[in-house]
Design a protein around this motif. Structure first.
Motif, PDB file in Angstrom:
ATOM      1  N   TYR A  79       0.834  -1.205   0.000  1.00 34.00           N
ATOM      2  CA  TYR A  79       0.000   0.000   0.000  1.00 34.00           C
ATOM      3  C   TYR A  79       0.866   1.251   0.000  1.00 34.00           C
ATOM      4  N   ARG A  99      -1.447  11.430  -2.349  1.00 38.96           N
ATOM      5  CA  ARG A  99      -2.828  11.109  -1.995  1.00 38.96           C
ATOM      6  C   ARG A  99      -2.829   9.838  -1.176  1.00 38.96           C
ATOM      7  N   ALA A 136      -5.004   8.176   0.263  1.00 37.17           N
ATOM      8  CA  ALA A 136      -6.108   7.240   0.039  1.00 37.17           C
ATOM      9  C   ALA A 136      -6.186   6.829  -1.411  1.00 37.17           C
ATOM     10  N   GLY A 137      -5.260   7.297  -2.263  1.00 35.53           N
ATOM     11  CA  GLY A 137      -5.302   7.031  -3.701  1.00 35.53           C
ATOM     12  C   GLY A 137      -5.466   5.567  -4.060  1.00 35.53           C
ATOM     13  N   ILE A 171      -6.709   3.102  -2.509  1.00 40.67           N
ATOM     14  CA  ILE A 171      -8.019   2.535  -2.168  1.00 40.67           C
ATOM     15  C   ILE A 171      -9.045   2.956  -3.218  1.00 40.67           C
ATOM     16  N   THR A 172      -9.049   4.245  -3.536  1.00 35.98           N
ATOM     17  CA  THR A 172     -10.061   4.711  -4.480  1.00 35.98           C
ATOM     18  C   THR A 172      -9.852   4.082  -5.852  1.00 35.98           C
ATOM     19  N   SER A 173      -8.624   4.077  -6.302  1.00 37.21           N
ATOM     20  CA  SER A 173      -8.424   3.531  -7.653  1.00 37.21           C
ATOM     21  C   SER A 173      -8.659   2.033  -7.652  1.00 37.21           C
ATOM     22  N   LEU A 199     -10.837   0.395  -5.775  1.00 32.10           N
ATOM     23  CA  LEU A 199     -12.295   0.205  -5.802  1.00 32.10           C
ATOM     24  C   LEU A 199     -12.830   0.480  -7.201  1.00 32.10           C
ATOM     25  N   ALA A 200     -12.275   1.531  -7.814  1.00 34.88           N
ATOM     26  CA  ALA A 200     -12.739   1.869  -9.156  1.00 34.88           C
ATOM     27  C   ALA A 200     -12.473   0.719 -10.115  1.00 34.88           C
TER      28      ALA A 200
END
Lengths: 297, 167, 632, 102
Positions: free
Chosen positions: A15, A30, A32-33, A35-37, A39-40
Motif C-alpha cells: 500500500y 494522496r 487514500a489514492g 483505495i479509491t483507484s 475500488l474503481a
C-alpha cells in the motif's frame, strides 16, 4: 501466525509503495489514492479481448502475485518472523522471481495483442540477463555468509553491511532488482510512452487490480531483499528488529521509485547490452574480489 | 505417507503437463506446459527433501523453457495454433516405441528389488555436502562440465551467427 | 623440478604467445629457447651433483604424465636446448625478409618443446605423445613453403614414412605395458624373455623410421625441401635424433639377439646412405644422406653394446651437422637461393669465413683429430672392435668412416674449386653468430666426453692405438680420394642408383605396399614362434656378414655387389607390388566402398527417422544385456 | 518404499511420453522438447535413487547437476542449429531435411 503477520506487513508495504508510486509519477501525495483507484478498478467491467489464449490470460495476474509472495516467504523481518527459513533461501528468492518472468510472458501472449506480446518478450530478454546478475551478486553474498539461509546472511553482516563490504555487488543487485520489478527507467515491458502499457495494456477491471497489487508486492519483496542481503536486514540499534526491516525496505523502495522519476527510460538494446557486457563481467569480478577478501584479508 | 502423496501428486502434474506438450497445437502453450512439467519435477524434488536441486530445477527450467517459447514463436509456421495444423508424423511407430519404452521402464521400477530404504535426510546439510562434493571429489567432473558449457555456448553462437560477407 | 618443467614450458609458452600475439615472433622464440637453454643447463648441473628428479603432474598422480631428470635425459635435454637455441639465433637472420614468420617461429618453438618432452618423458604414454607431436610439427615445418611446387608432397611423404614406422612404437609399448603392467619407462626396461625381443624389434622399427635407416631412408632426402634452419634442427637434435635417443634410452631392454639386428641395420645404412651421399648433386641432400649414414654409425655402436659411444657420436654429430647445415644455408642465400652443387662452385672462395667454419665442421665429421668427430668416431670404432660380433660390425664401421671422408672431401672440393660470385646476404650477423658457436662446439666437444662418461657412470671401450690409427687412416684416405677423384669414377655402375638414394620399390607405392608386406611377414614370424624368427634374422645377418667379408677384398667389388643386390630387391618388390599386393588392396578398397554405400542409405538426413533407429538400437542393446544376464 | 516406486513410475512414464514426443514431432524445437521430457524423467529417477537408496553419497546429486548441464547444452546447441537452419532454409521442419543426408 508468522505467515499472517508477514502477509499483513507485505500488504501494508504494498500500500505504501503504491502511494509512493502515485506521488512519484503524478507529483500529488494522496494517501487514500490506492483505495479509491482499487475500488474503481473492481467496479469496472473486465474486458476480455478477442480470441485470447484464455488460460494464459486468466492465470497470469494471480501467478505474478503468487511469485512475489513466494519470494517474500523466505525473507526475514526479524529473527523469528520468517515464513519459511529454507536452507536454500538465497537461491529460492531467485527461483520465485523467475516466475515473475513466466507470468509476464503469459500475460503478454494471452490477450492476443501486439503491444502486450512485444512487452512480454522484452521482459523475457531483460530478465534472462538480469536474473543472471542477481544470482551472481547473491553468490558473493552467500560466500561471505558461508550459507544460503537468509537469516545467516543477515547475521553475517553484524560487523559491516554488505553494501559497504562489496559495493559493486550492491549496485549491481540494486539495478538488477529494478529491472526485475520493471520499474522506470527499466520499465520496458509496460513502457507507457511507446507500448501504451505493454503487458498490462489489455487488462482491465479486477484482473488489472490483481496485477497492480502483484507488482506492488513485487517491489516490496525486492526492496526487502536488498535490505536483507546488503543492508543488514533487522540489525540496528535502539528500534525493535521488525521496525528496522520495515524502515530499510521502505527506504530502498522509495529510492527505487525516485530514481525512475529523474532518469529517462532506456532503450531495449542498451539495457541488454549493458547487462551482458558490463554487468556480468563486473559481477564476476565482484565474486573474485570477495573471494580474495575472504581468503586473504 | 504425506511425502508419498505429495510426490505422487506432483508426479501426476508433471506427467499431465508433459502430455499436454505434445497434445496442444499452440506452440507457446506447449513450451509453457513443458515449463510447468519441469517445475512439477522440481516440486517432486522438494517433496523428496532434495532441496537444493529442487530449487535449482525450478529456476533453471523456468528460464530455459521460457526461452524455448520465444524460439517456437520465431521459427514455427503457426505458433498460435490457430490453423490447427497437424505437426506430427510416423505416428504409429512413435506411439508404439513410447509405450514400449515406458512400459519397460515401469516394469523395471516395479519388479526390481531396490534394497533397504534410507529413512531420513537432513536438508540443512545438503547444500554443504553437495558443495564439498563439487569442490573436492568431483571437482574435475564439475570443471569439465563448465568447460563443456562454455564450448557449447561458443559453438552455438558460431553456428547461429550470420556469416560475414553474406547478404 | 619446476626448472626441469621450464625446459618444456619455455618454448611451448613461446609458441602459444607467438600465435596469440602474432608479432615479435623472432624475439619471443629466442626468449623461449633461451629459457629452455638456461633451465636445461641448470638441470644438468643439478643432476651432475647427484640429484635425480622424477615428477608427475601435481594433483593427478594417476595420469601417465611423468618427467624424469636423470643423467641421461638431462644430457639429451641440454643437447636439444643448445642446438635449438643457436639454430633459433641463426633462423632470425635466415628468415629475414621471408613471409609467414609467425607460423615459422611458432612451429620451431613447438618443435623444440615437443622434442624436450620426448627427451624428458618418464612414461611411455607421454613419450608416445611427444613422438607424434614432433612428427606432426616437422611435417608443418618441412611444408613451410607449401605454395611452392613439390613441397607439399615431400612433407606428406616424410610424415607418412615416419608415421608408418611409428606403428612399431605403438606395438612395442603395447607389448611392454601388457608384459609389465606399468607404463613407467624405467620399470618396463626390466622386462625380459620373448617380450623383450619383440618389443626391441618393434622399437628398432620405430627408430628406423625416425632416424631414416635403410630401407626407410627415402623421406630424409625429400625433407630437405624445408627452410635450412628446420633441416639443421631436424637432423642434429630433434626428429632424426629421436630414433637414436629412443634406442639409447631403451638399451637396457635390448637382448643380444636384437642388438645384432640393430648393428646390422646400422651398418647397412651407413654403407647405403654413404654411397647415396657421394652421388648427390645438391649440397643439402648430400648432408641429409650423410645424416642417415652417421645415425647408422650410432646404431652400430648400440649394436656393439656400447650405447655411450652412440651417445657421444650423437652429441658430436649434433654440433657438426647443425653447423654444416647452417653453413650450407649461408651459401644458399649467397648464391641466390640454390643448393645445387653446380651453382655453389667456388662459393667457398667467395665467403671464406663461412667456408672456414664449414671446413672445420666437415673435418670433424670426417674424424680428423683433434676435432670432436675424431673422438666420438673413435669411440664407435673401438666399440665395434671389442664387441663379440667384431668380425661383422668393425668392417662396416670402418667402411662408414671411409665413406664419410669421401663425401666430405668431395663437398669441400666442389665448394672450393671454380670461380664463385657471392650476393650480399641479409641478416648475416645473426646467422654468423649461430654458426660460430656451433662450429666451436663441433671443434671442442671432444673435451667434454670424459666428464659426460663419468656423469653417466658408463665405461667406454678400451682405447687402442691400433683402432685410432686405422680409423684415422680410413678417414684420411677417404678425404684424399674424395678431394682428388670425381664421383663418377669412384662409383662406377652404381652411380645412377646411388643418386636416386637406393629407393626400394620406388616412391609412394612402396608406402602402401611395404607396411602390408612387413605386416604379413611379421604375422608369419609370429606363426612360427618368435624364437624361430630371431634365428632367421640371425641367419640373415650372417649372410650379410659374408657379403661384408668379400667387401674387404676391395671397395669396388663390394660396392658393386651391394648395388646389384639392391637392384634385384627393387625389381622383386616391384613385381610383388604389381601382382599380389595391388590386387589385395584393390579388393579391400572395393569392399570398403560397397560397405560405405550401404551405410549411406541409412543416413537419410531425416532426424526423426534416425532417432527412431537410435531408439531401436538402444532397445536392442538392452535386450542383449538382459538376455546376457539371464543366460549367465 | 512406496515413495520410491511412485517416483520411479513417474520417471518411467515421463520417459515414455518424451520418447513418443521426440519421435512423433515434425520440427526441431519440438523434438528437443521431447528430449527434455526424457531427461526430466531421468532426473526424477536419479533424485529418487539418491534420496531413498544412498543419501550419504553426494555424487548422486552431482550426477543430477551434470544431467541438468546436459539439458542446458542440449538447448543451447539445439537453438544454435535451429537458427542456422532457419537462416539457410527458412524452415526447421525435419521432413524437409533430406539435404542433411551423408
Amino acid at each position: 501466525m508468522n505467515a499472517v503477520m508477514a502477509i499483513l506487513m507485505l500488504l501494508v508495504g504494498a500500500y505504501l509503495v503504491a502511494v509512493l508510486e502515485g506521488w512519484v509519477s503524478t507529483g500529488r501525495l494522496r494517501p487514500a489514492g490506492p483505495i479509491t483507484s482499487g475500488l474503481a478498478l473492481l467496479g469496472r467491467e473486465s474486458v476480455v479481448p478477442r480470441r485470447p489464449d484464455r488460460i494464459f490470460f486468466e492465470v497470469a495476474p494471480p501467478l505474478l502475485l503468487v511469485a512475489a509472495l513466494l519470494a517474500a516467504a523466505v525473507l526475514p523481518l526479524s529473527p523469528g518472523l520468517i515464513v519459511a527459513d529454507l536452507a536454500t533461501g538465497a537461491l529460492f528468492v531467485n527461483a520465485a522471481w523467475v516466475y515473475v518472468m513466466v507470468a509476464l510472458l503469459m500475460a503478454g501472449w494471452g490477450p492476443n495483442g501486439a503491444y502486450a506480446m512485444v512487452g512480454g518478450f522484452r521482459f523475457l530478454g531483460q530478465t534472462v540477463g538480469y536474473s543472471m546478475l542477481i544470482v551472481m551478486a547473491l553468490t558473493a553474498v552467500a560466500m561471505r555468509a558461508e550459507s544460503l539461509f537468509t537469516t545467516e546472511v543477515v547475521k553475517s553482516q553484524a560487523a559491516l553491511p554488505n553494501a559497504i563490504y562489496q559495493p559493486v555487488g550492491f549496485v549491481l543487485f540494486f539495478l538488477a532488482a529494478m529491472a526485475v520489478a520493471f520499474l522506470p527507467p527499466l520499465d520496458l515491458p509496460t513502457a507507457p510512452g511507446e507500448l501504451a502499457g505493454g503487458v498490462m495494456a489489455e487488462y482491465t477491471g479486477w484482473r488489472l487490480a490483481v496485477m497492480r497489487l502483484g507488482r506492488a508486492v513485487l517491489v516490496v519483496t525486492l526492496a526487502a531483499a536488498v535490505s536483507v542481503f546488503y543492508l543488514g536486514g533487522w540489525l540496528g540499534p535502539v528500534l525493535p528488529p521488525w521496525a528496522w526491516s520495515a524502515l530499510k525496505t521502505l527506504l530502498v523502495a522509495a529510492v527505487m521509485l525516485l530514481l525512475g522519476r529523474y532518469v529517462p527510460r532506456l532503450r531495449e538494446t542498451h539495457v541488454l547490452e549493458w547487462g551482458w557486457k558490463i554487468g556480468i563481467p563486473l559481477a564476476l569480478l565482484n565474486i573474485f574480489y570477495v573471494g580474495v577478501l575472504l581468503l586473504v584479508v | 505417507m504425506l511425502q508419498t502423496v505429495f510426490t505422487g501428486l506432483f508426479g501426476l502434474a508433471a506427467i499431465w503437463f508433459a502430455v499436454v506438450v505434445f497434445r496442444t497445437s499452440s506452440m507457446v502453450r506447449s513450451a509453457l506446459a513443458l515449463l510447468f512439467s519441469q517445475a512439477a519435477i522440481g516440486a517432486m524434488f522438494l517433496a523428496m527433501q532434495t532441496e537444493f536441486l529442487g530449487v535449482l530445477q525450478l529456476t533453471m527450467m523456468a528460464t530455459e523453457m521460457a526461452i524455448m517459447a520465444i524460439f517456437m514463436v520465431m521459427y514455427m509456421m503457426d505458433p498460435g495454433g490457430l490453423g490447427g495444423m497437424d505437426m506430427t508424423h510416423q505416428k504409429r511407430a512413435s506411439q508404439v516405441s513410447g509405450a514400449l519404452g515406458g512400459l519397460a521402464a515401469l516394469a523395471v521400477a516395479f519388479f526390481v528389488g531396490w534394497g533397504p530404504i534410507a529413512a531420513e535426510v537432513r536438508p540443512g546439510e545438503q547444500v554443504r555436502g553437495l558443495g564439498l562434493e563439487i569442490m573436492e571429489r568431483s571437482m574435475l567432473i564439475f570443471e569439465t562440465a563448465g568447460v563443456t558449457i562454455l564450448t557449447a555456448m561458443i559453438a552455438a553462437t558460431a553456428i547461429a551467427i550470420k556469416r560475414r560477407g553474406k547478404e | 623440478m619446476i626448472v626441469a618443467a621450464l625446459i618444456i614450458l619455455g618454448p611451448l609458452a613461446a609458441a602459444v604467445l607467438i600465435l596469440a600475439l602474432r608479432r615479435l615472433a623472432p624475439a619471443l622464440a629466442l626468449l623461449g629457447a633461451g629459457v629452455s637453454l638456461i633451465a636445461a643447463l641448470f638441470t644438468l648441473s643439478r643432476v651432475a651433483n647427484g640429484a635425480a628428479y622424477s615428477a608427475t603432474l601435481p594433483g593427478l598422480p594417476g595420469l601417465p604424465l611423468r618427467l624424469v631428470a636423470e643423467p641421461l635425459t638431462a644430457v639429451f635435454a641440454a643437447l636439444v636446448a643448445v642446438v635449438g637455441f643457436f639454430v633459433m639465433v641463426y633462423a632470425v637472420g635466415y628468415m629475414r625478409g621471408e613471409g609467414g614468420l609467425v607460423r615459422f617461429f611458432a612451429g620451431m618453438s613447438f618443435f623444440v618443446a615437443a622434442m624436450q618432452a620426448l627427451v624428458l618423458a618418464g612414461d611411455w604414454v607421454l613419450l608416445l605423445a611427444a613422438w607424434e607431436l614432433i612428427g606432426f610439427s616437422s611435417y608443418l615445418l618441412i611444408g613451410f613453403w607449401f605454395e611452392r611446387p613439390g613441397i607439399a608432397p615431400a612433407a606428406s611423404r616424410a610424415f607418412l614414412y615416419t608415421r608408418s614406422a611409428d606403428l612399431g612404437l605403438y606395438a612395442a609399448i603395447f607389448v611392454l605395458i601388457s608384459q609389465t603392467g606399468t607404463s613407467e619407462i624405467s620399470r618396463t626396461l626390466q622386462a625380459g624373455g620373448a617380450a623383450a625381443v619383440a618389443a626391441g624389434l618393434f622399437l628398432l622399427l620405430a627408430a628406423m623410421g625416425k632416424s631414416a635407416q635403410t630401407p626407410l631412408h627415402g623421406w630424409l632426402l625429400d625433407a630437405m625441401a624445408g627452410p635450412t634452419p628446420v633441416s639443421a634442427l631436424l637432423h642434429s637434435a630433434t626428429l632424426v635424433a629421436a630414433g637414436a635417443i629412443l634406442l639409447i634410452r631403451a638399451f637396457p631392454l635390448l637382448p643380444p639377439a636384437v642388438l645384432v639386428v640393430v648393428g646390422v641395420v646400422g651398418g647397412l645404412t651407413t654403407l647405403v646412405t654413404g654411397l647415396t651421399a657421394l652421388a648427390q648433386r645438391d649440397l643439402k641432400r648430400l648432408l641429409a644422406a650423410s645424416t642417415a649414414s652417421q645415425y647408422g654409425l650410432m646404431l652400430l655402436a648400440i649394436g656393439a653394446g656400447v650405447p655411450v659411444a652412440a651417445l657421444f657420436h650423437l652429441l658430436a654429430h649434433a654440433a657438426m651437422k647443425s653447423s654444416l647445415f647452417l653453413g650450407a644455408g649461408v651459401f644458399q642465400h649467397a648464391s641466390g637461393d640454390s643448393t645445387e652443387l653446380a651453382d655453389l662452385e667456388g662459393m667457398g672462395r667467395a665467403r671464406r669465413l663461412t667456408f672456414l667454419g664449414f671446413v672445420i665442421a666437415g673435418l670433424a665429421l670426417a674424424g680428423v683429430p683433434p676435432l670432436s668427430g675424431f673422438w666420438s668416431k673413435d669411440a664407435v670404432l673401438a666399440a665395434t672392435f671389442v664387441s663379440p660380433n667384431a668380425w661383422l660390425l668393425a668392417p662396416l664401421a670402418l667402411a662408414g668412416t671411409l665413406l664419410t671422408g669421401l663425401y666430405v672431401g668431395r663437398a669441400l672440393r666442389l665448394l672450393w674449386r671454380g670461380e664463385g660470385e657471392s650476393e650480399p646476404v641479409a641478416g648475416e650477423r645473426w646467422m654468423g653468430a649461430g654458426l660460430a658457436v656451433l662450429v666451436v662446439l663441433a671443434a671442442t666437444l671432444g673435451l667434454a666426453m670424459p666428464p659426460v662418461a663419468g656423469l653417466l657412470g658408463a665405461e667406454l671401450s678400451e682405447e687402442t692405438l691400433l683402432v685410432a690409427a686405422v680409423g684415422l687412416v680410413a678417414a684420411l684416405i677417404g678425404l684424399a680420394l674424395g678431394w682428388a677423384l670425381p664421383t663418377g669414377r669412384l662409383l662406377g655402375p652404381v652411380y645412377g642408383l646411388a643418386g636416386r638414394g637406393f629407393r626400394v620399390g620406388g616412391g609412394f607405392d612402396g608406402l602402401v605396399a611395404r607396411p602390408a608386406l612387413g605386416f604379413a611377414r611379421a604375422l608369419d614370424v609370429f606363426d612360427r614362434g618368435i624364437h624361430a624368427g630371431v634365428l632367421a634374422v640371425g641367419g640373415f645377418g650372417l649372410a650379410l656378414a659374408r657379403v661384408a667379408d668379400t667387401m674387404s677384398d676391395g671397395i669396388h667389388a663390394g660396392v658393386l655387389a651391394v648395388g646389384s643386390a639392391s637392384l634385384a630387391v627393387a625389381r622383386a618388390s616391384r613385381v610383388i607390388d604389381d601382382r599380389g599386393i595391388d590386387g589385395l588392396i584393390d579388393a579391400l578398397v572395393r569392399g570398403t566402398r560397397d560397405l560405405g554405400a550401404r551405410a549411406r542409405e541409412l543416413q537419410s538426413g531425416l532426424v526423426h527417422r534416425e532417432l527412431l533407429l537410435a531408439a531401436a538400437g538402444v532397445a536392442l542393446v538392452f535386450a542383449l544385456l538382459i538376455a546376457g544376464s539371464v543366460g549367465s | 518404499m512406496t515413495t520410491l516406486i511412485v517416483a520411479l513410475a513417474v520417471g518411467a512414464i515421463l520417459f515414455g511420453v518424451g520418447l513418443y514426443g521426440a519421435l512423433s514431432q515434425t520440427n526441431l524445437v519440438m523434438i528437443m522438447m521431447g528430449v527434455e521430457v526424457i531427461l526430466g524423467g531421468a532426473l526424477v529417477n536419479l533424485v529418487a535413487f539418491w534420496r531413498f537408496l544412498h543419501p550419504e553419497a553426494y555424487s548422486g546429486q552431482m550426477f543430477v547437476l551434470i544431467v541438468m548441464t546436459v539439458m542446458a547444452l542440449d538447448m543451447a546447441v539445439g537453438f544454435g542449429v535451429a537458427t542456422g537452419r532457419f537462416r539457410a532454409r527458412g524452415s526447421i521442419e525435419m521432413e524437409e531435411a533430406r539435404d542433411l543426408k551423408g
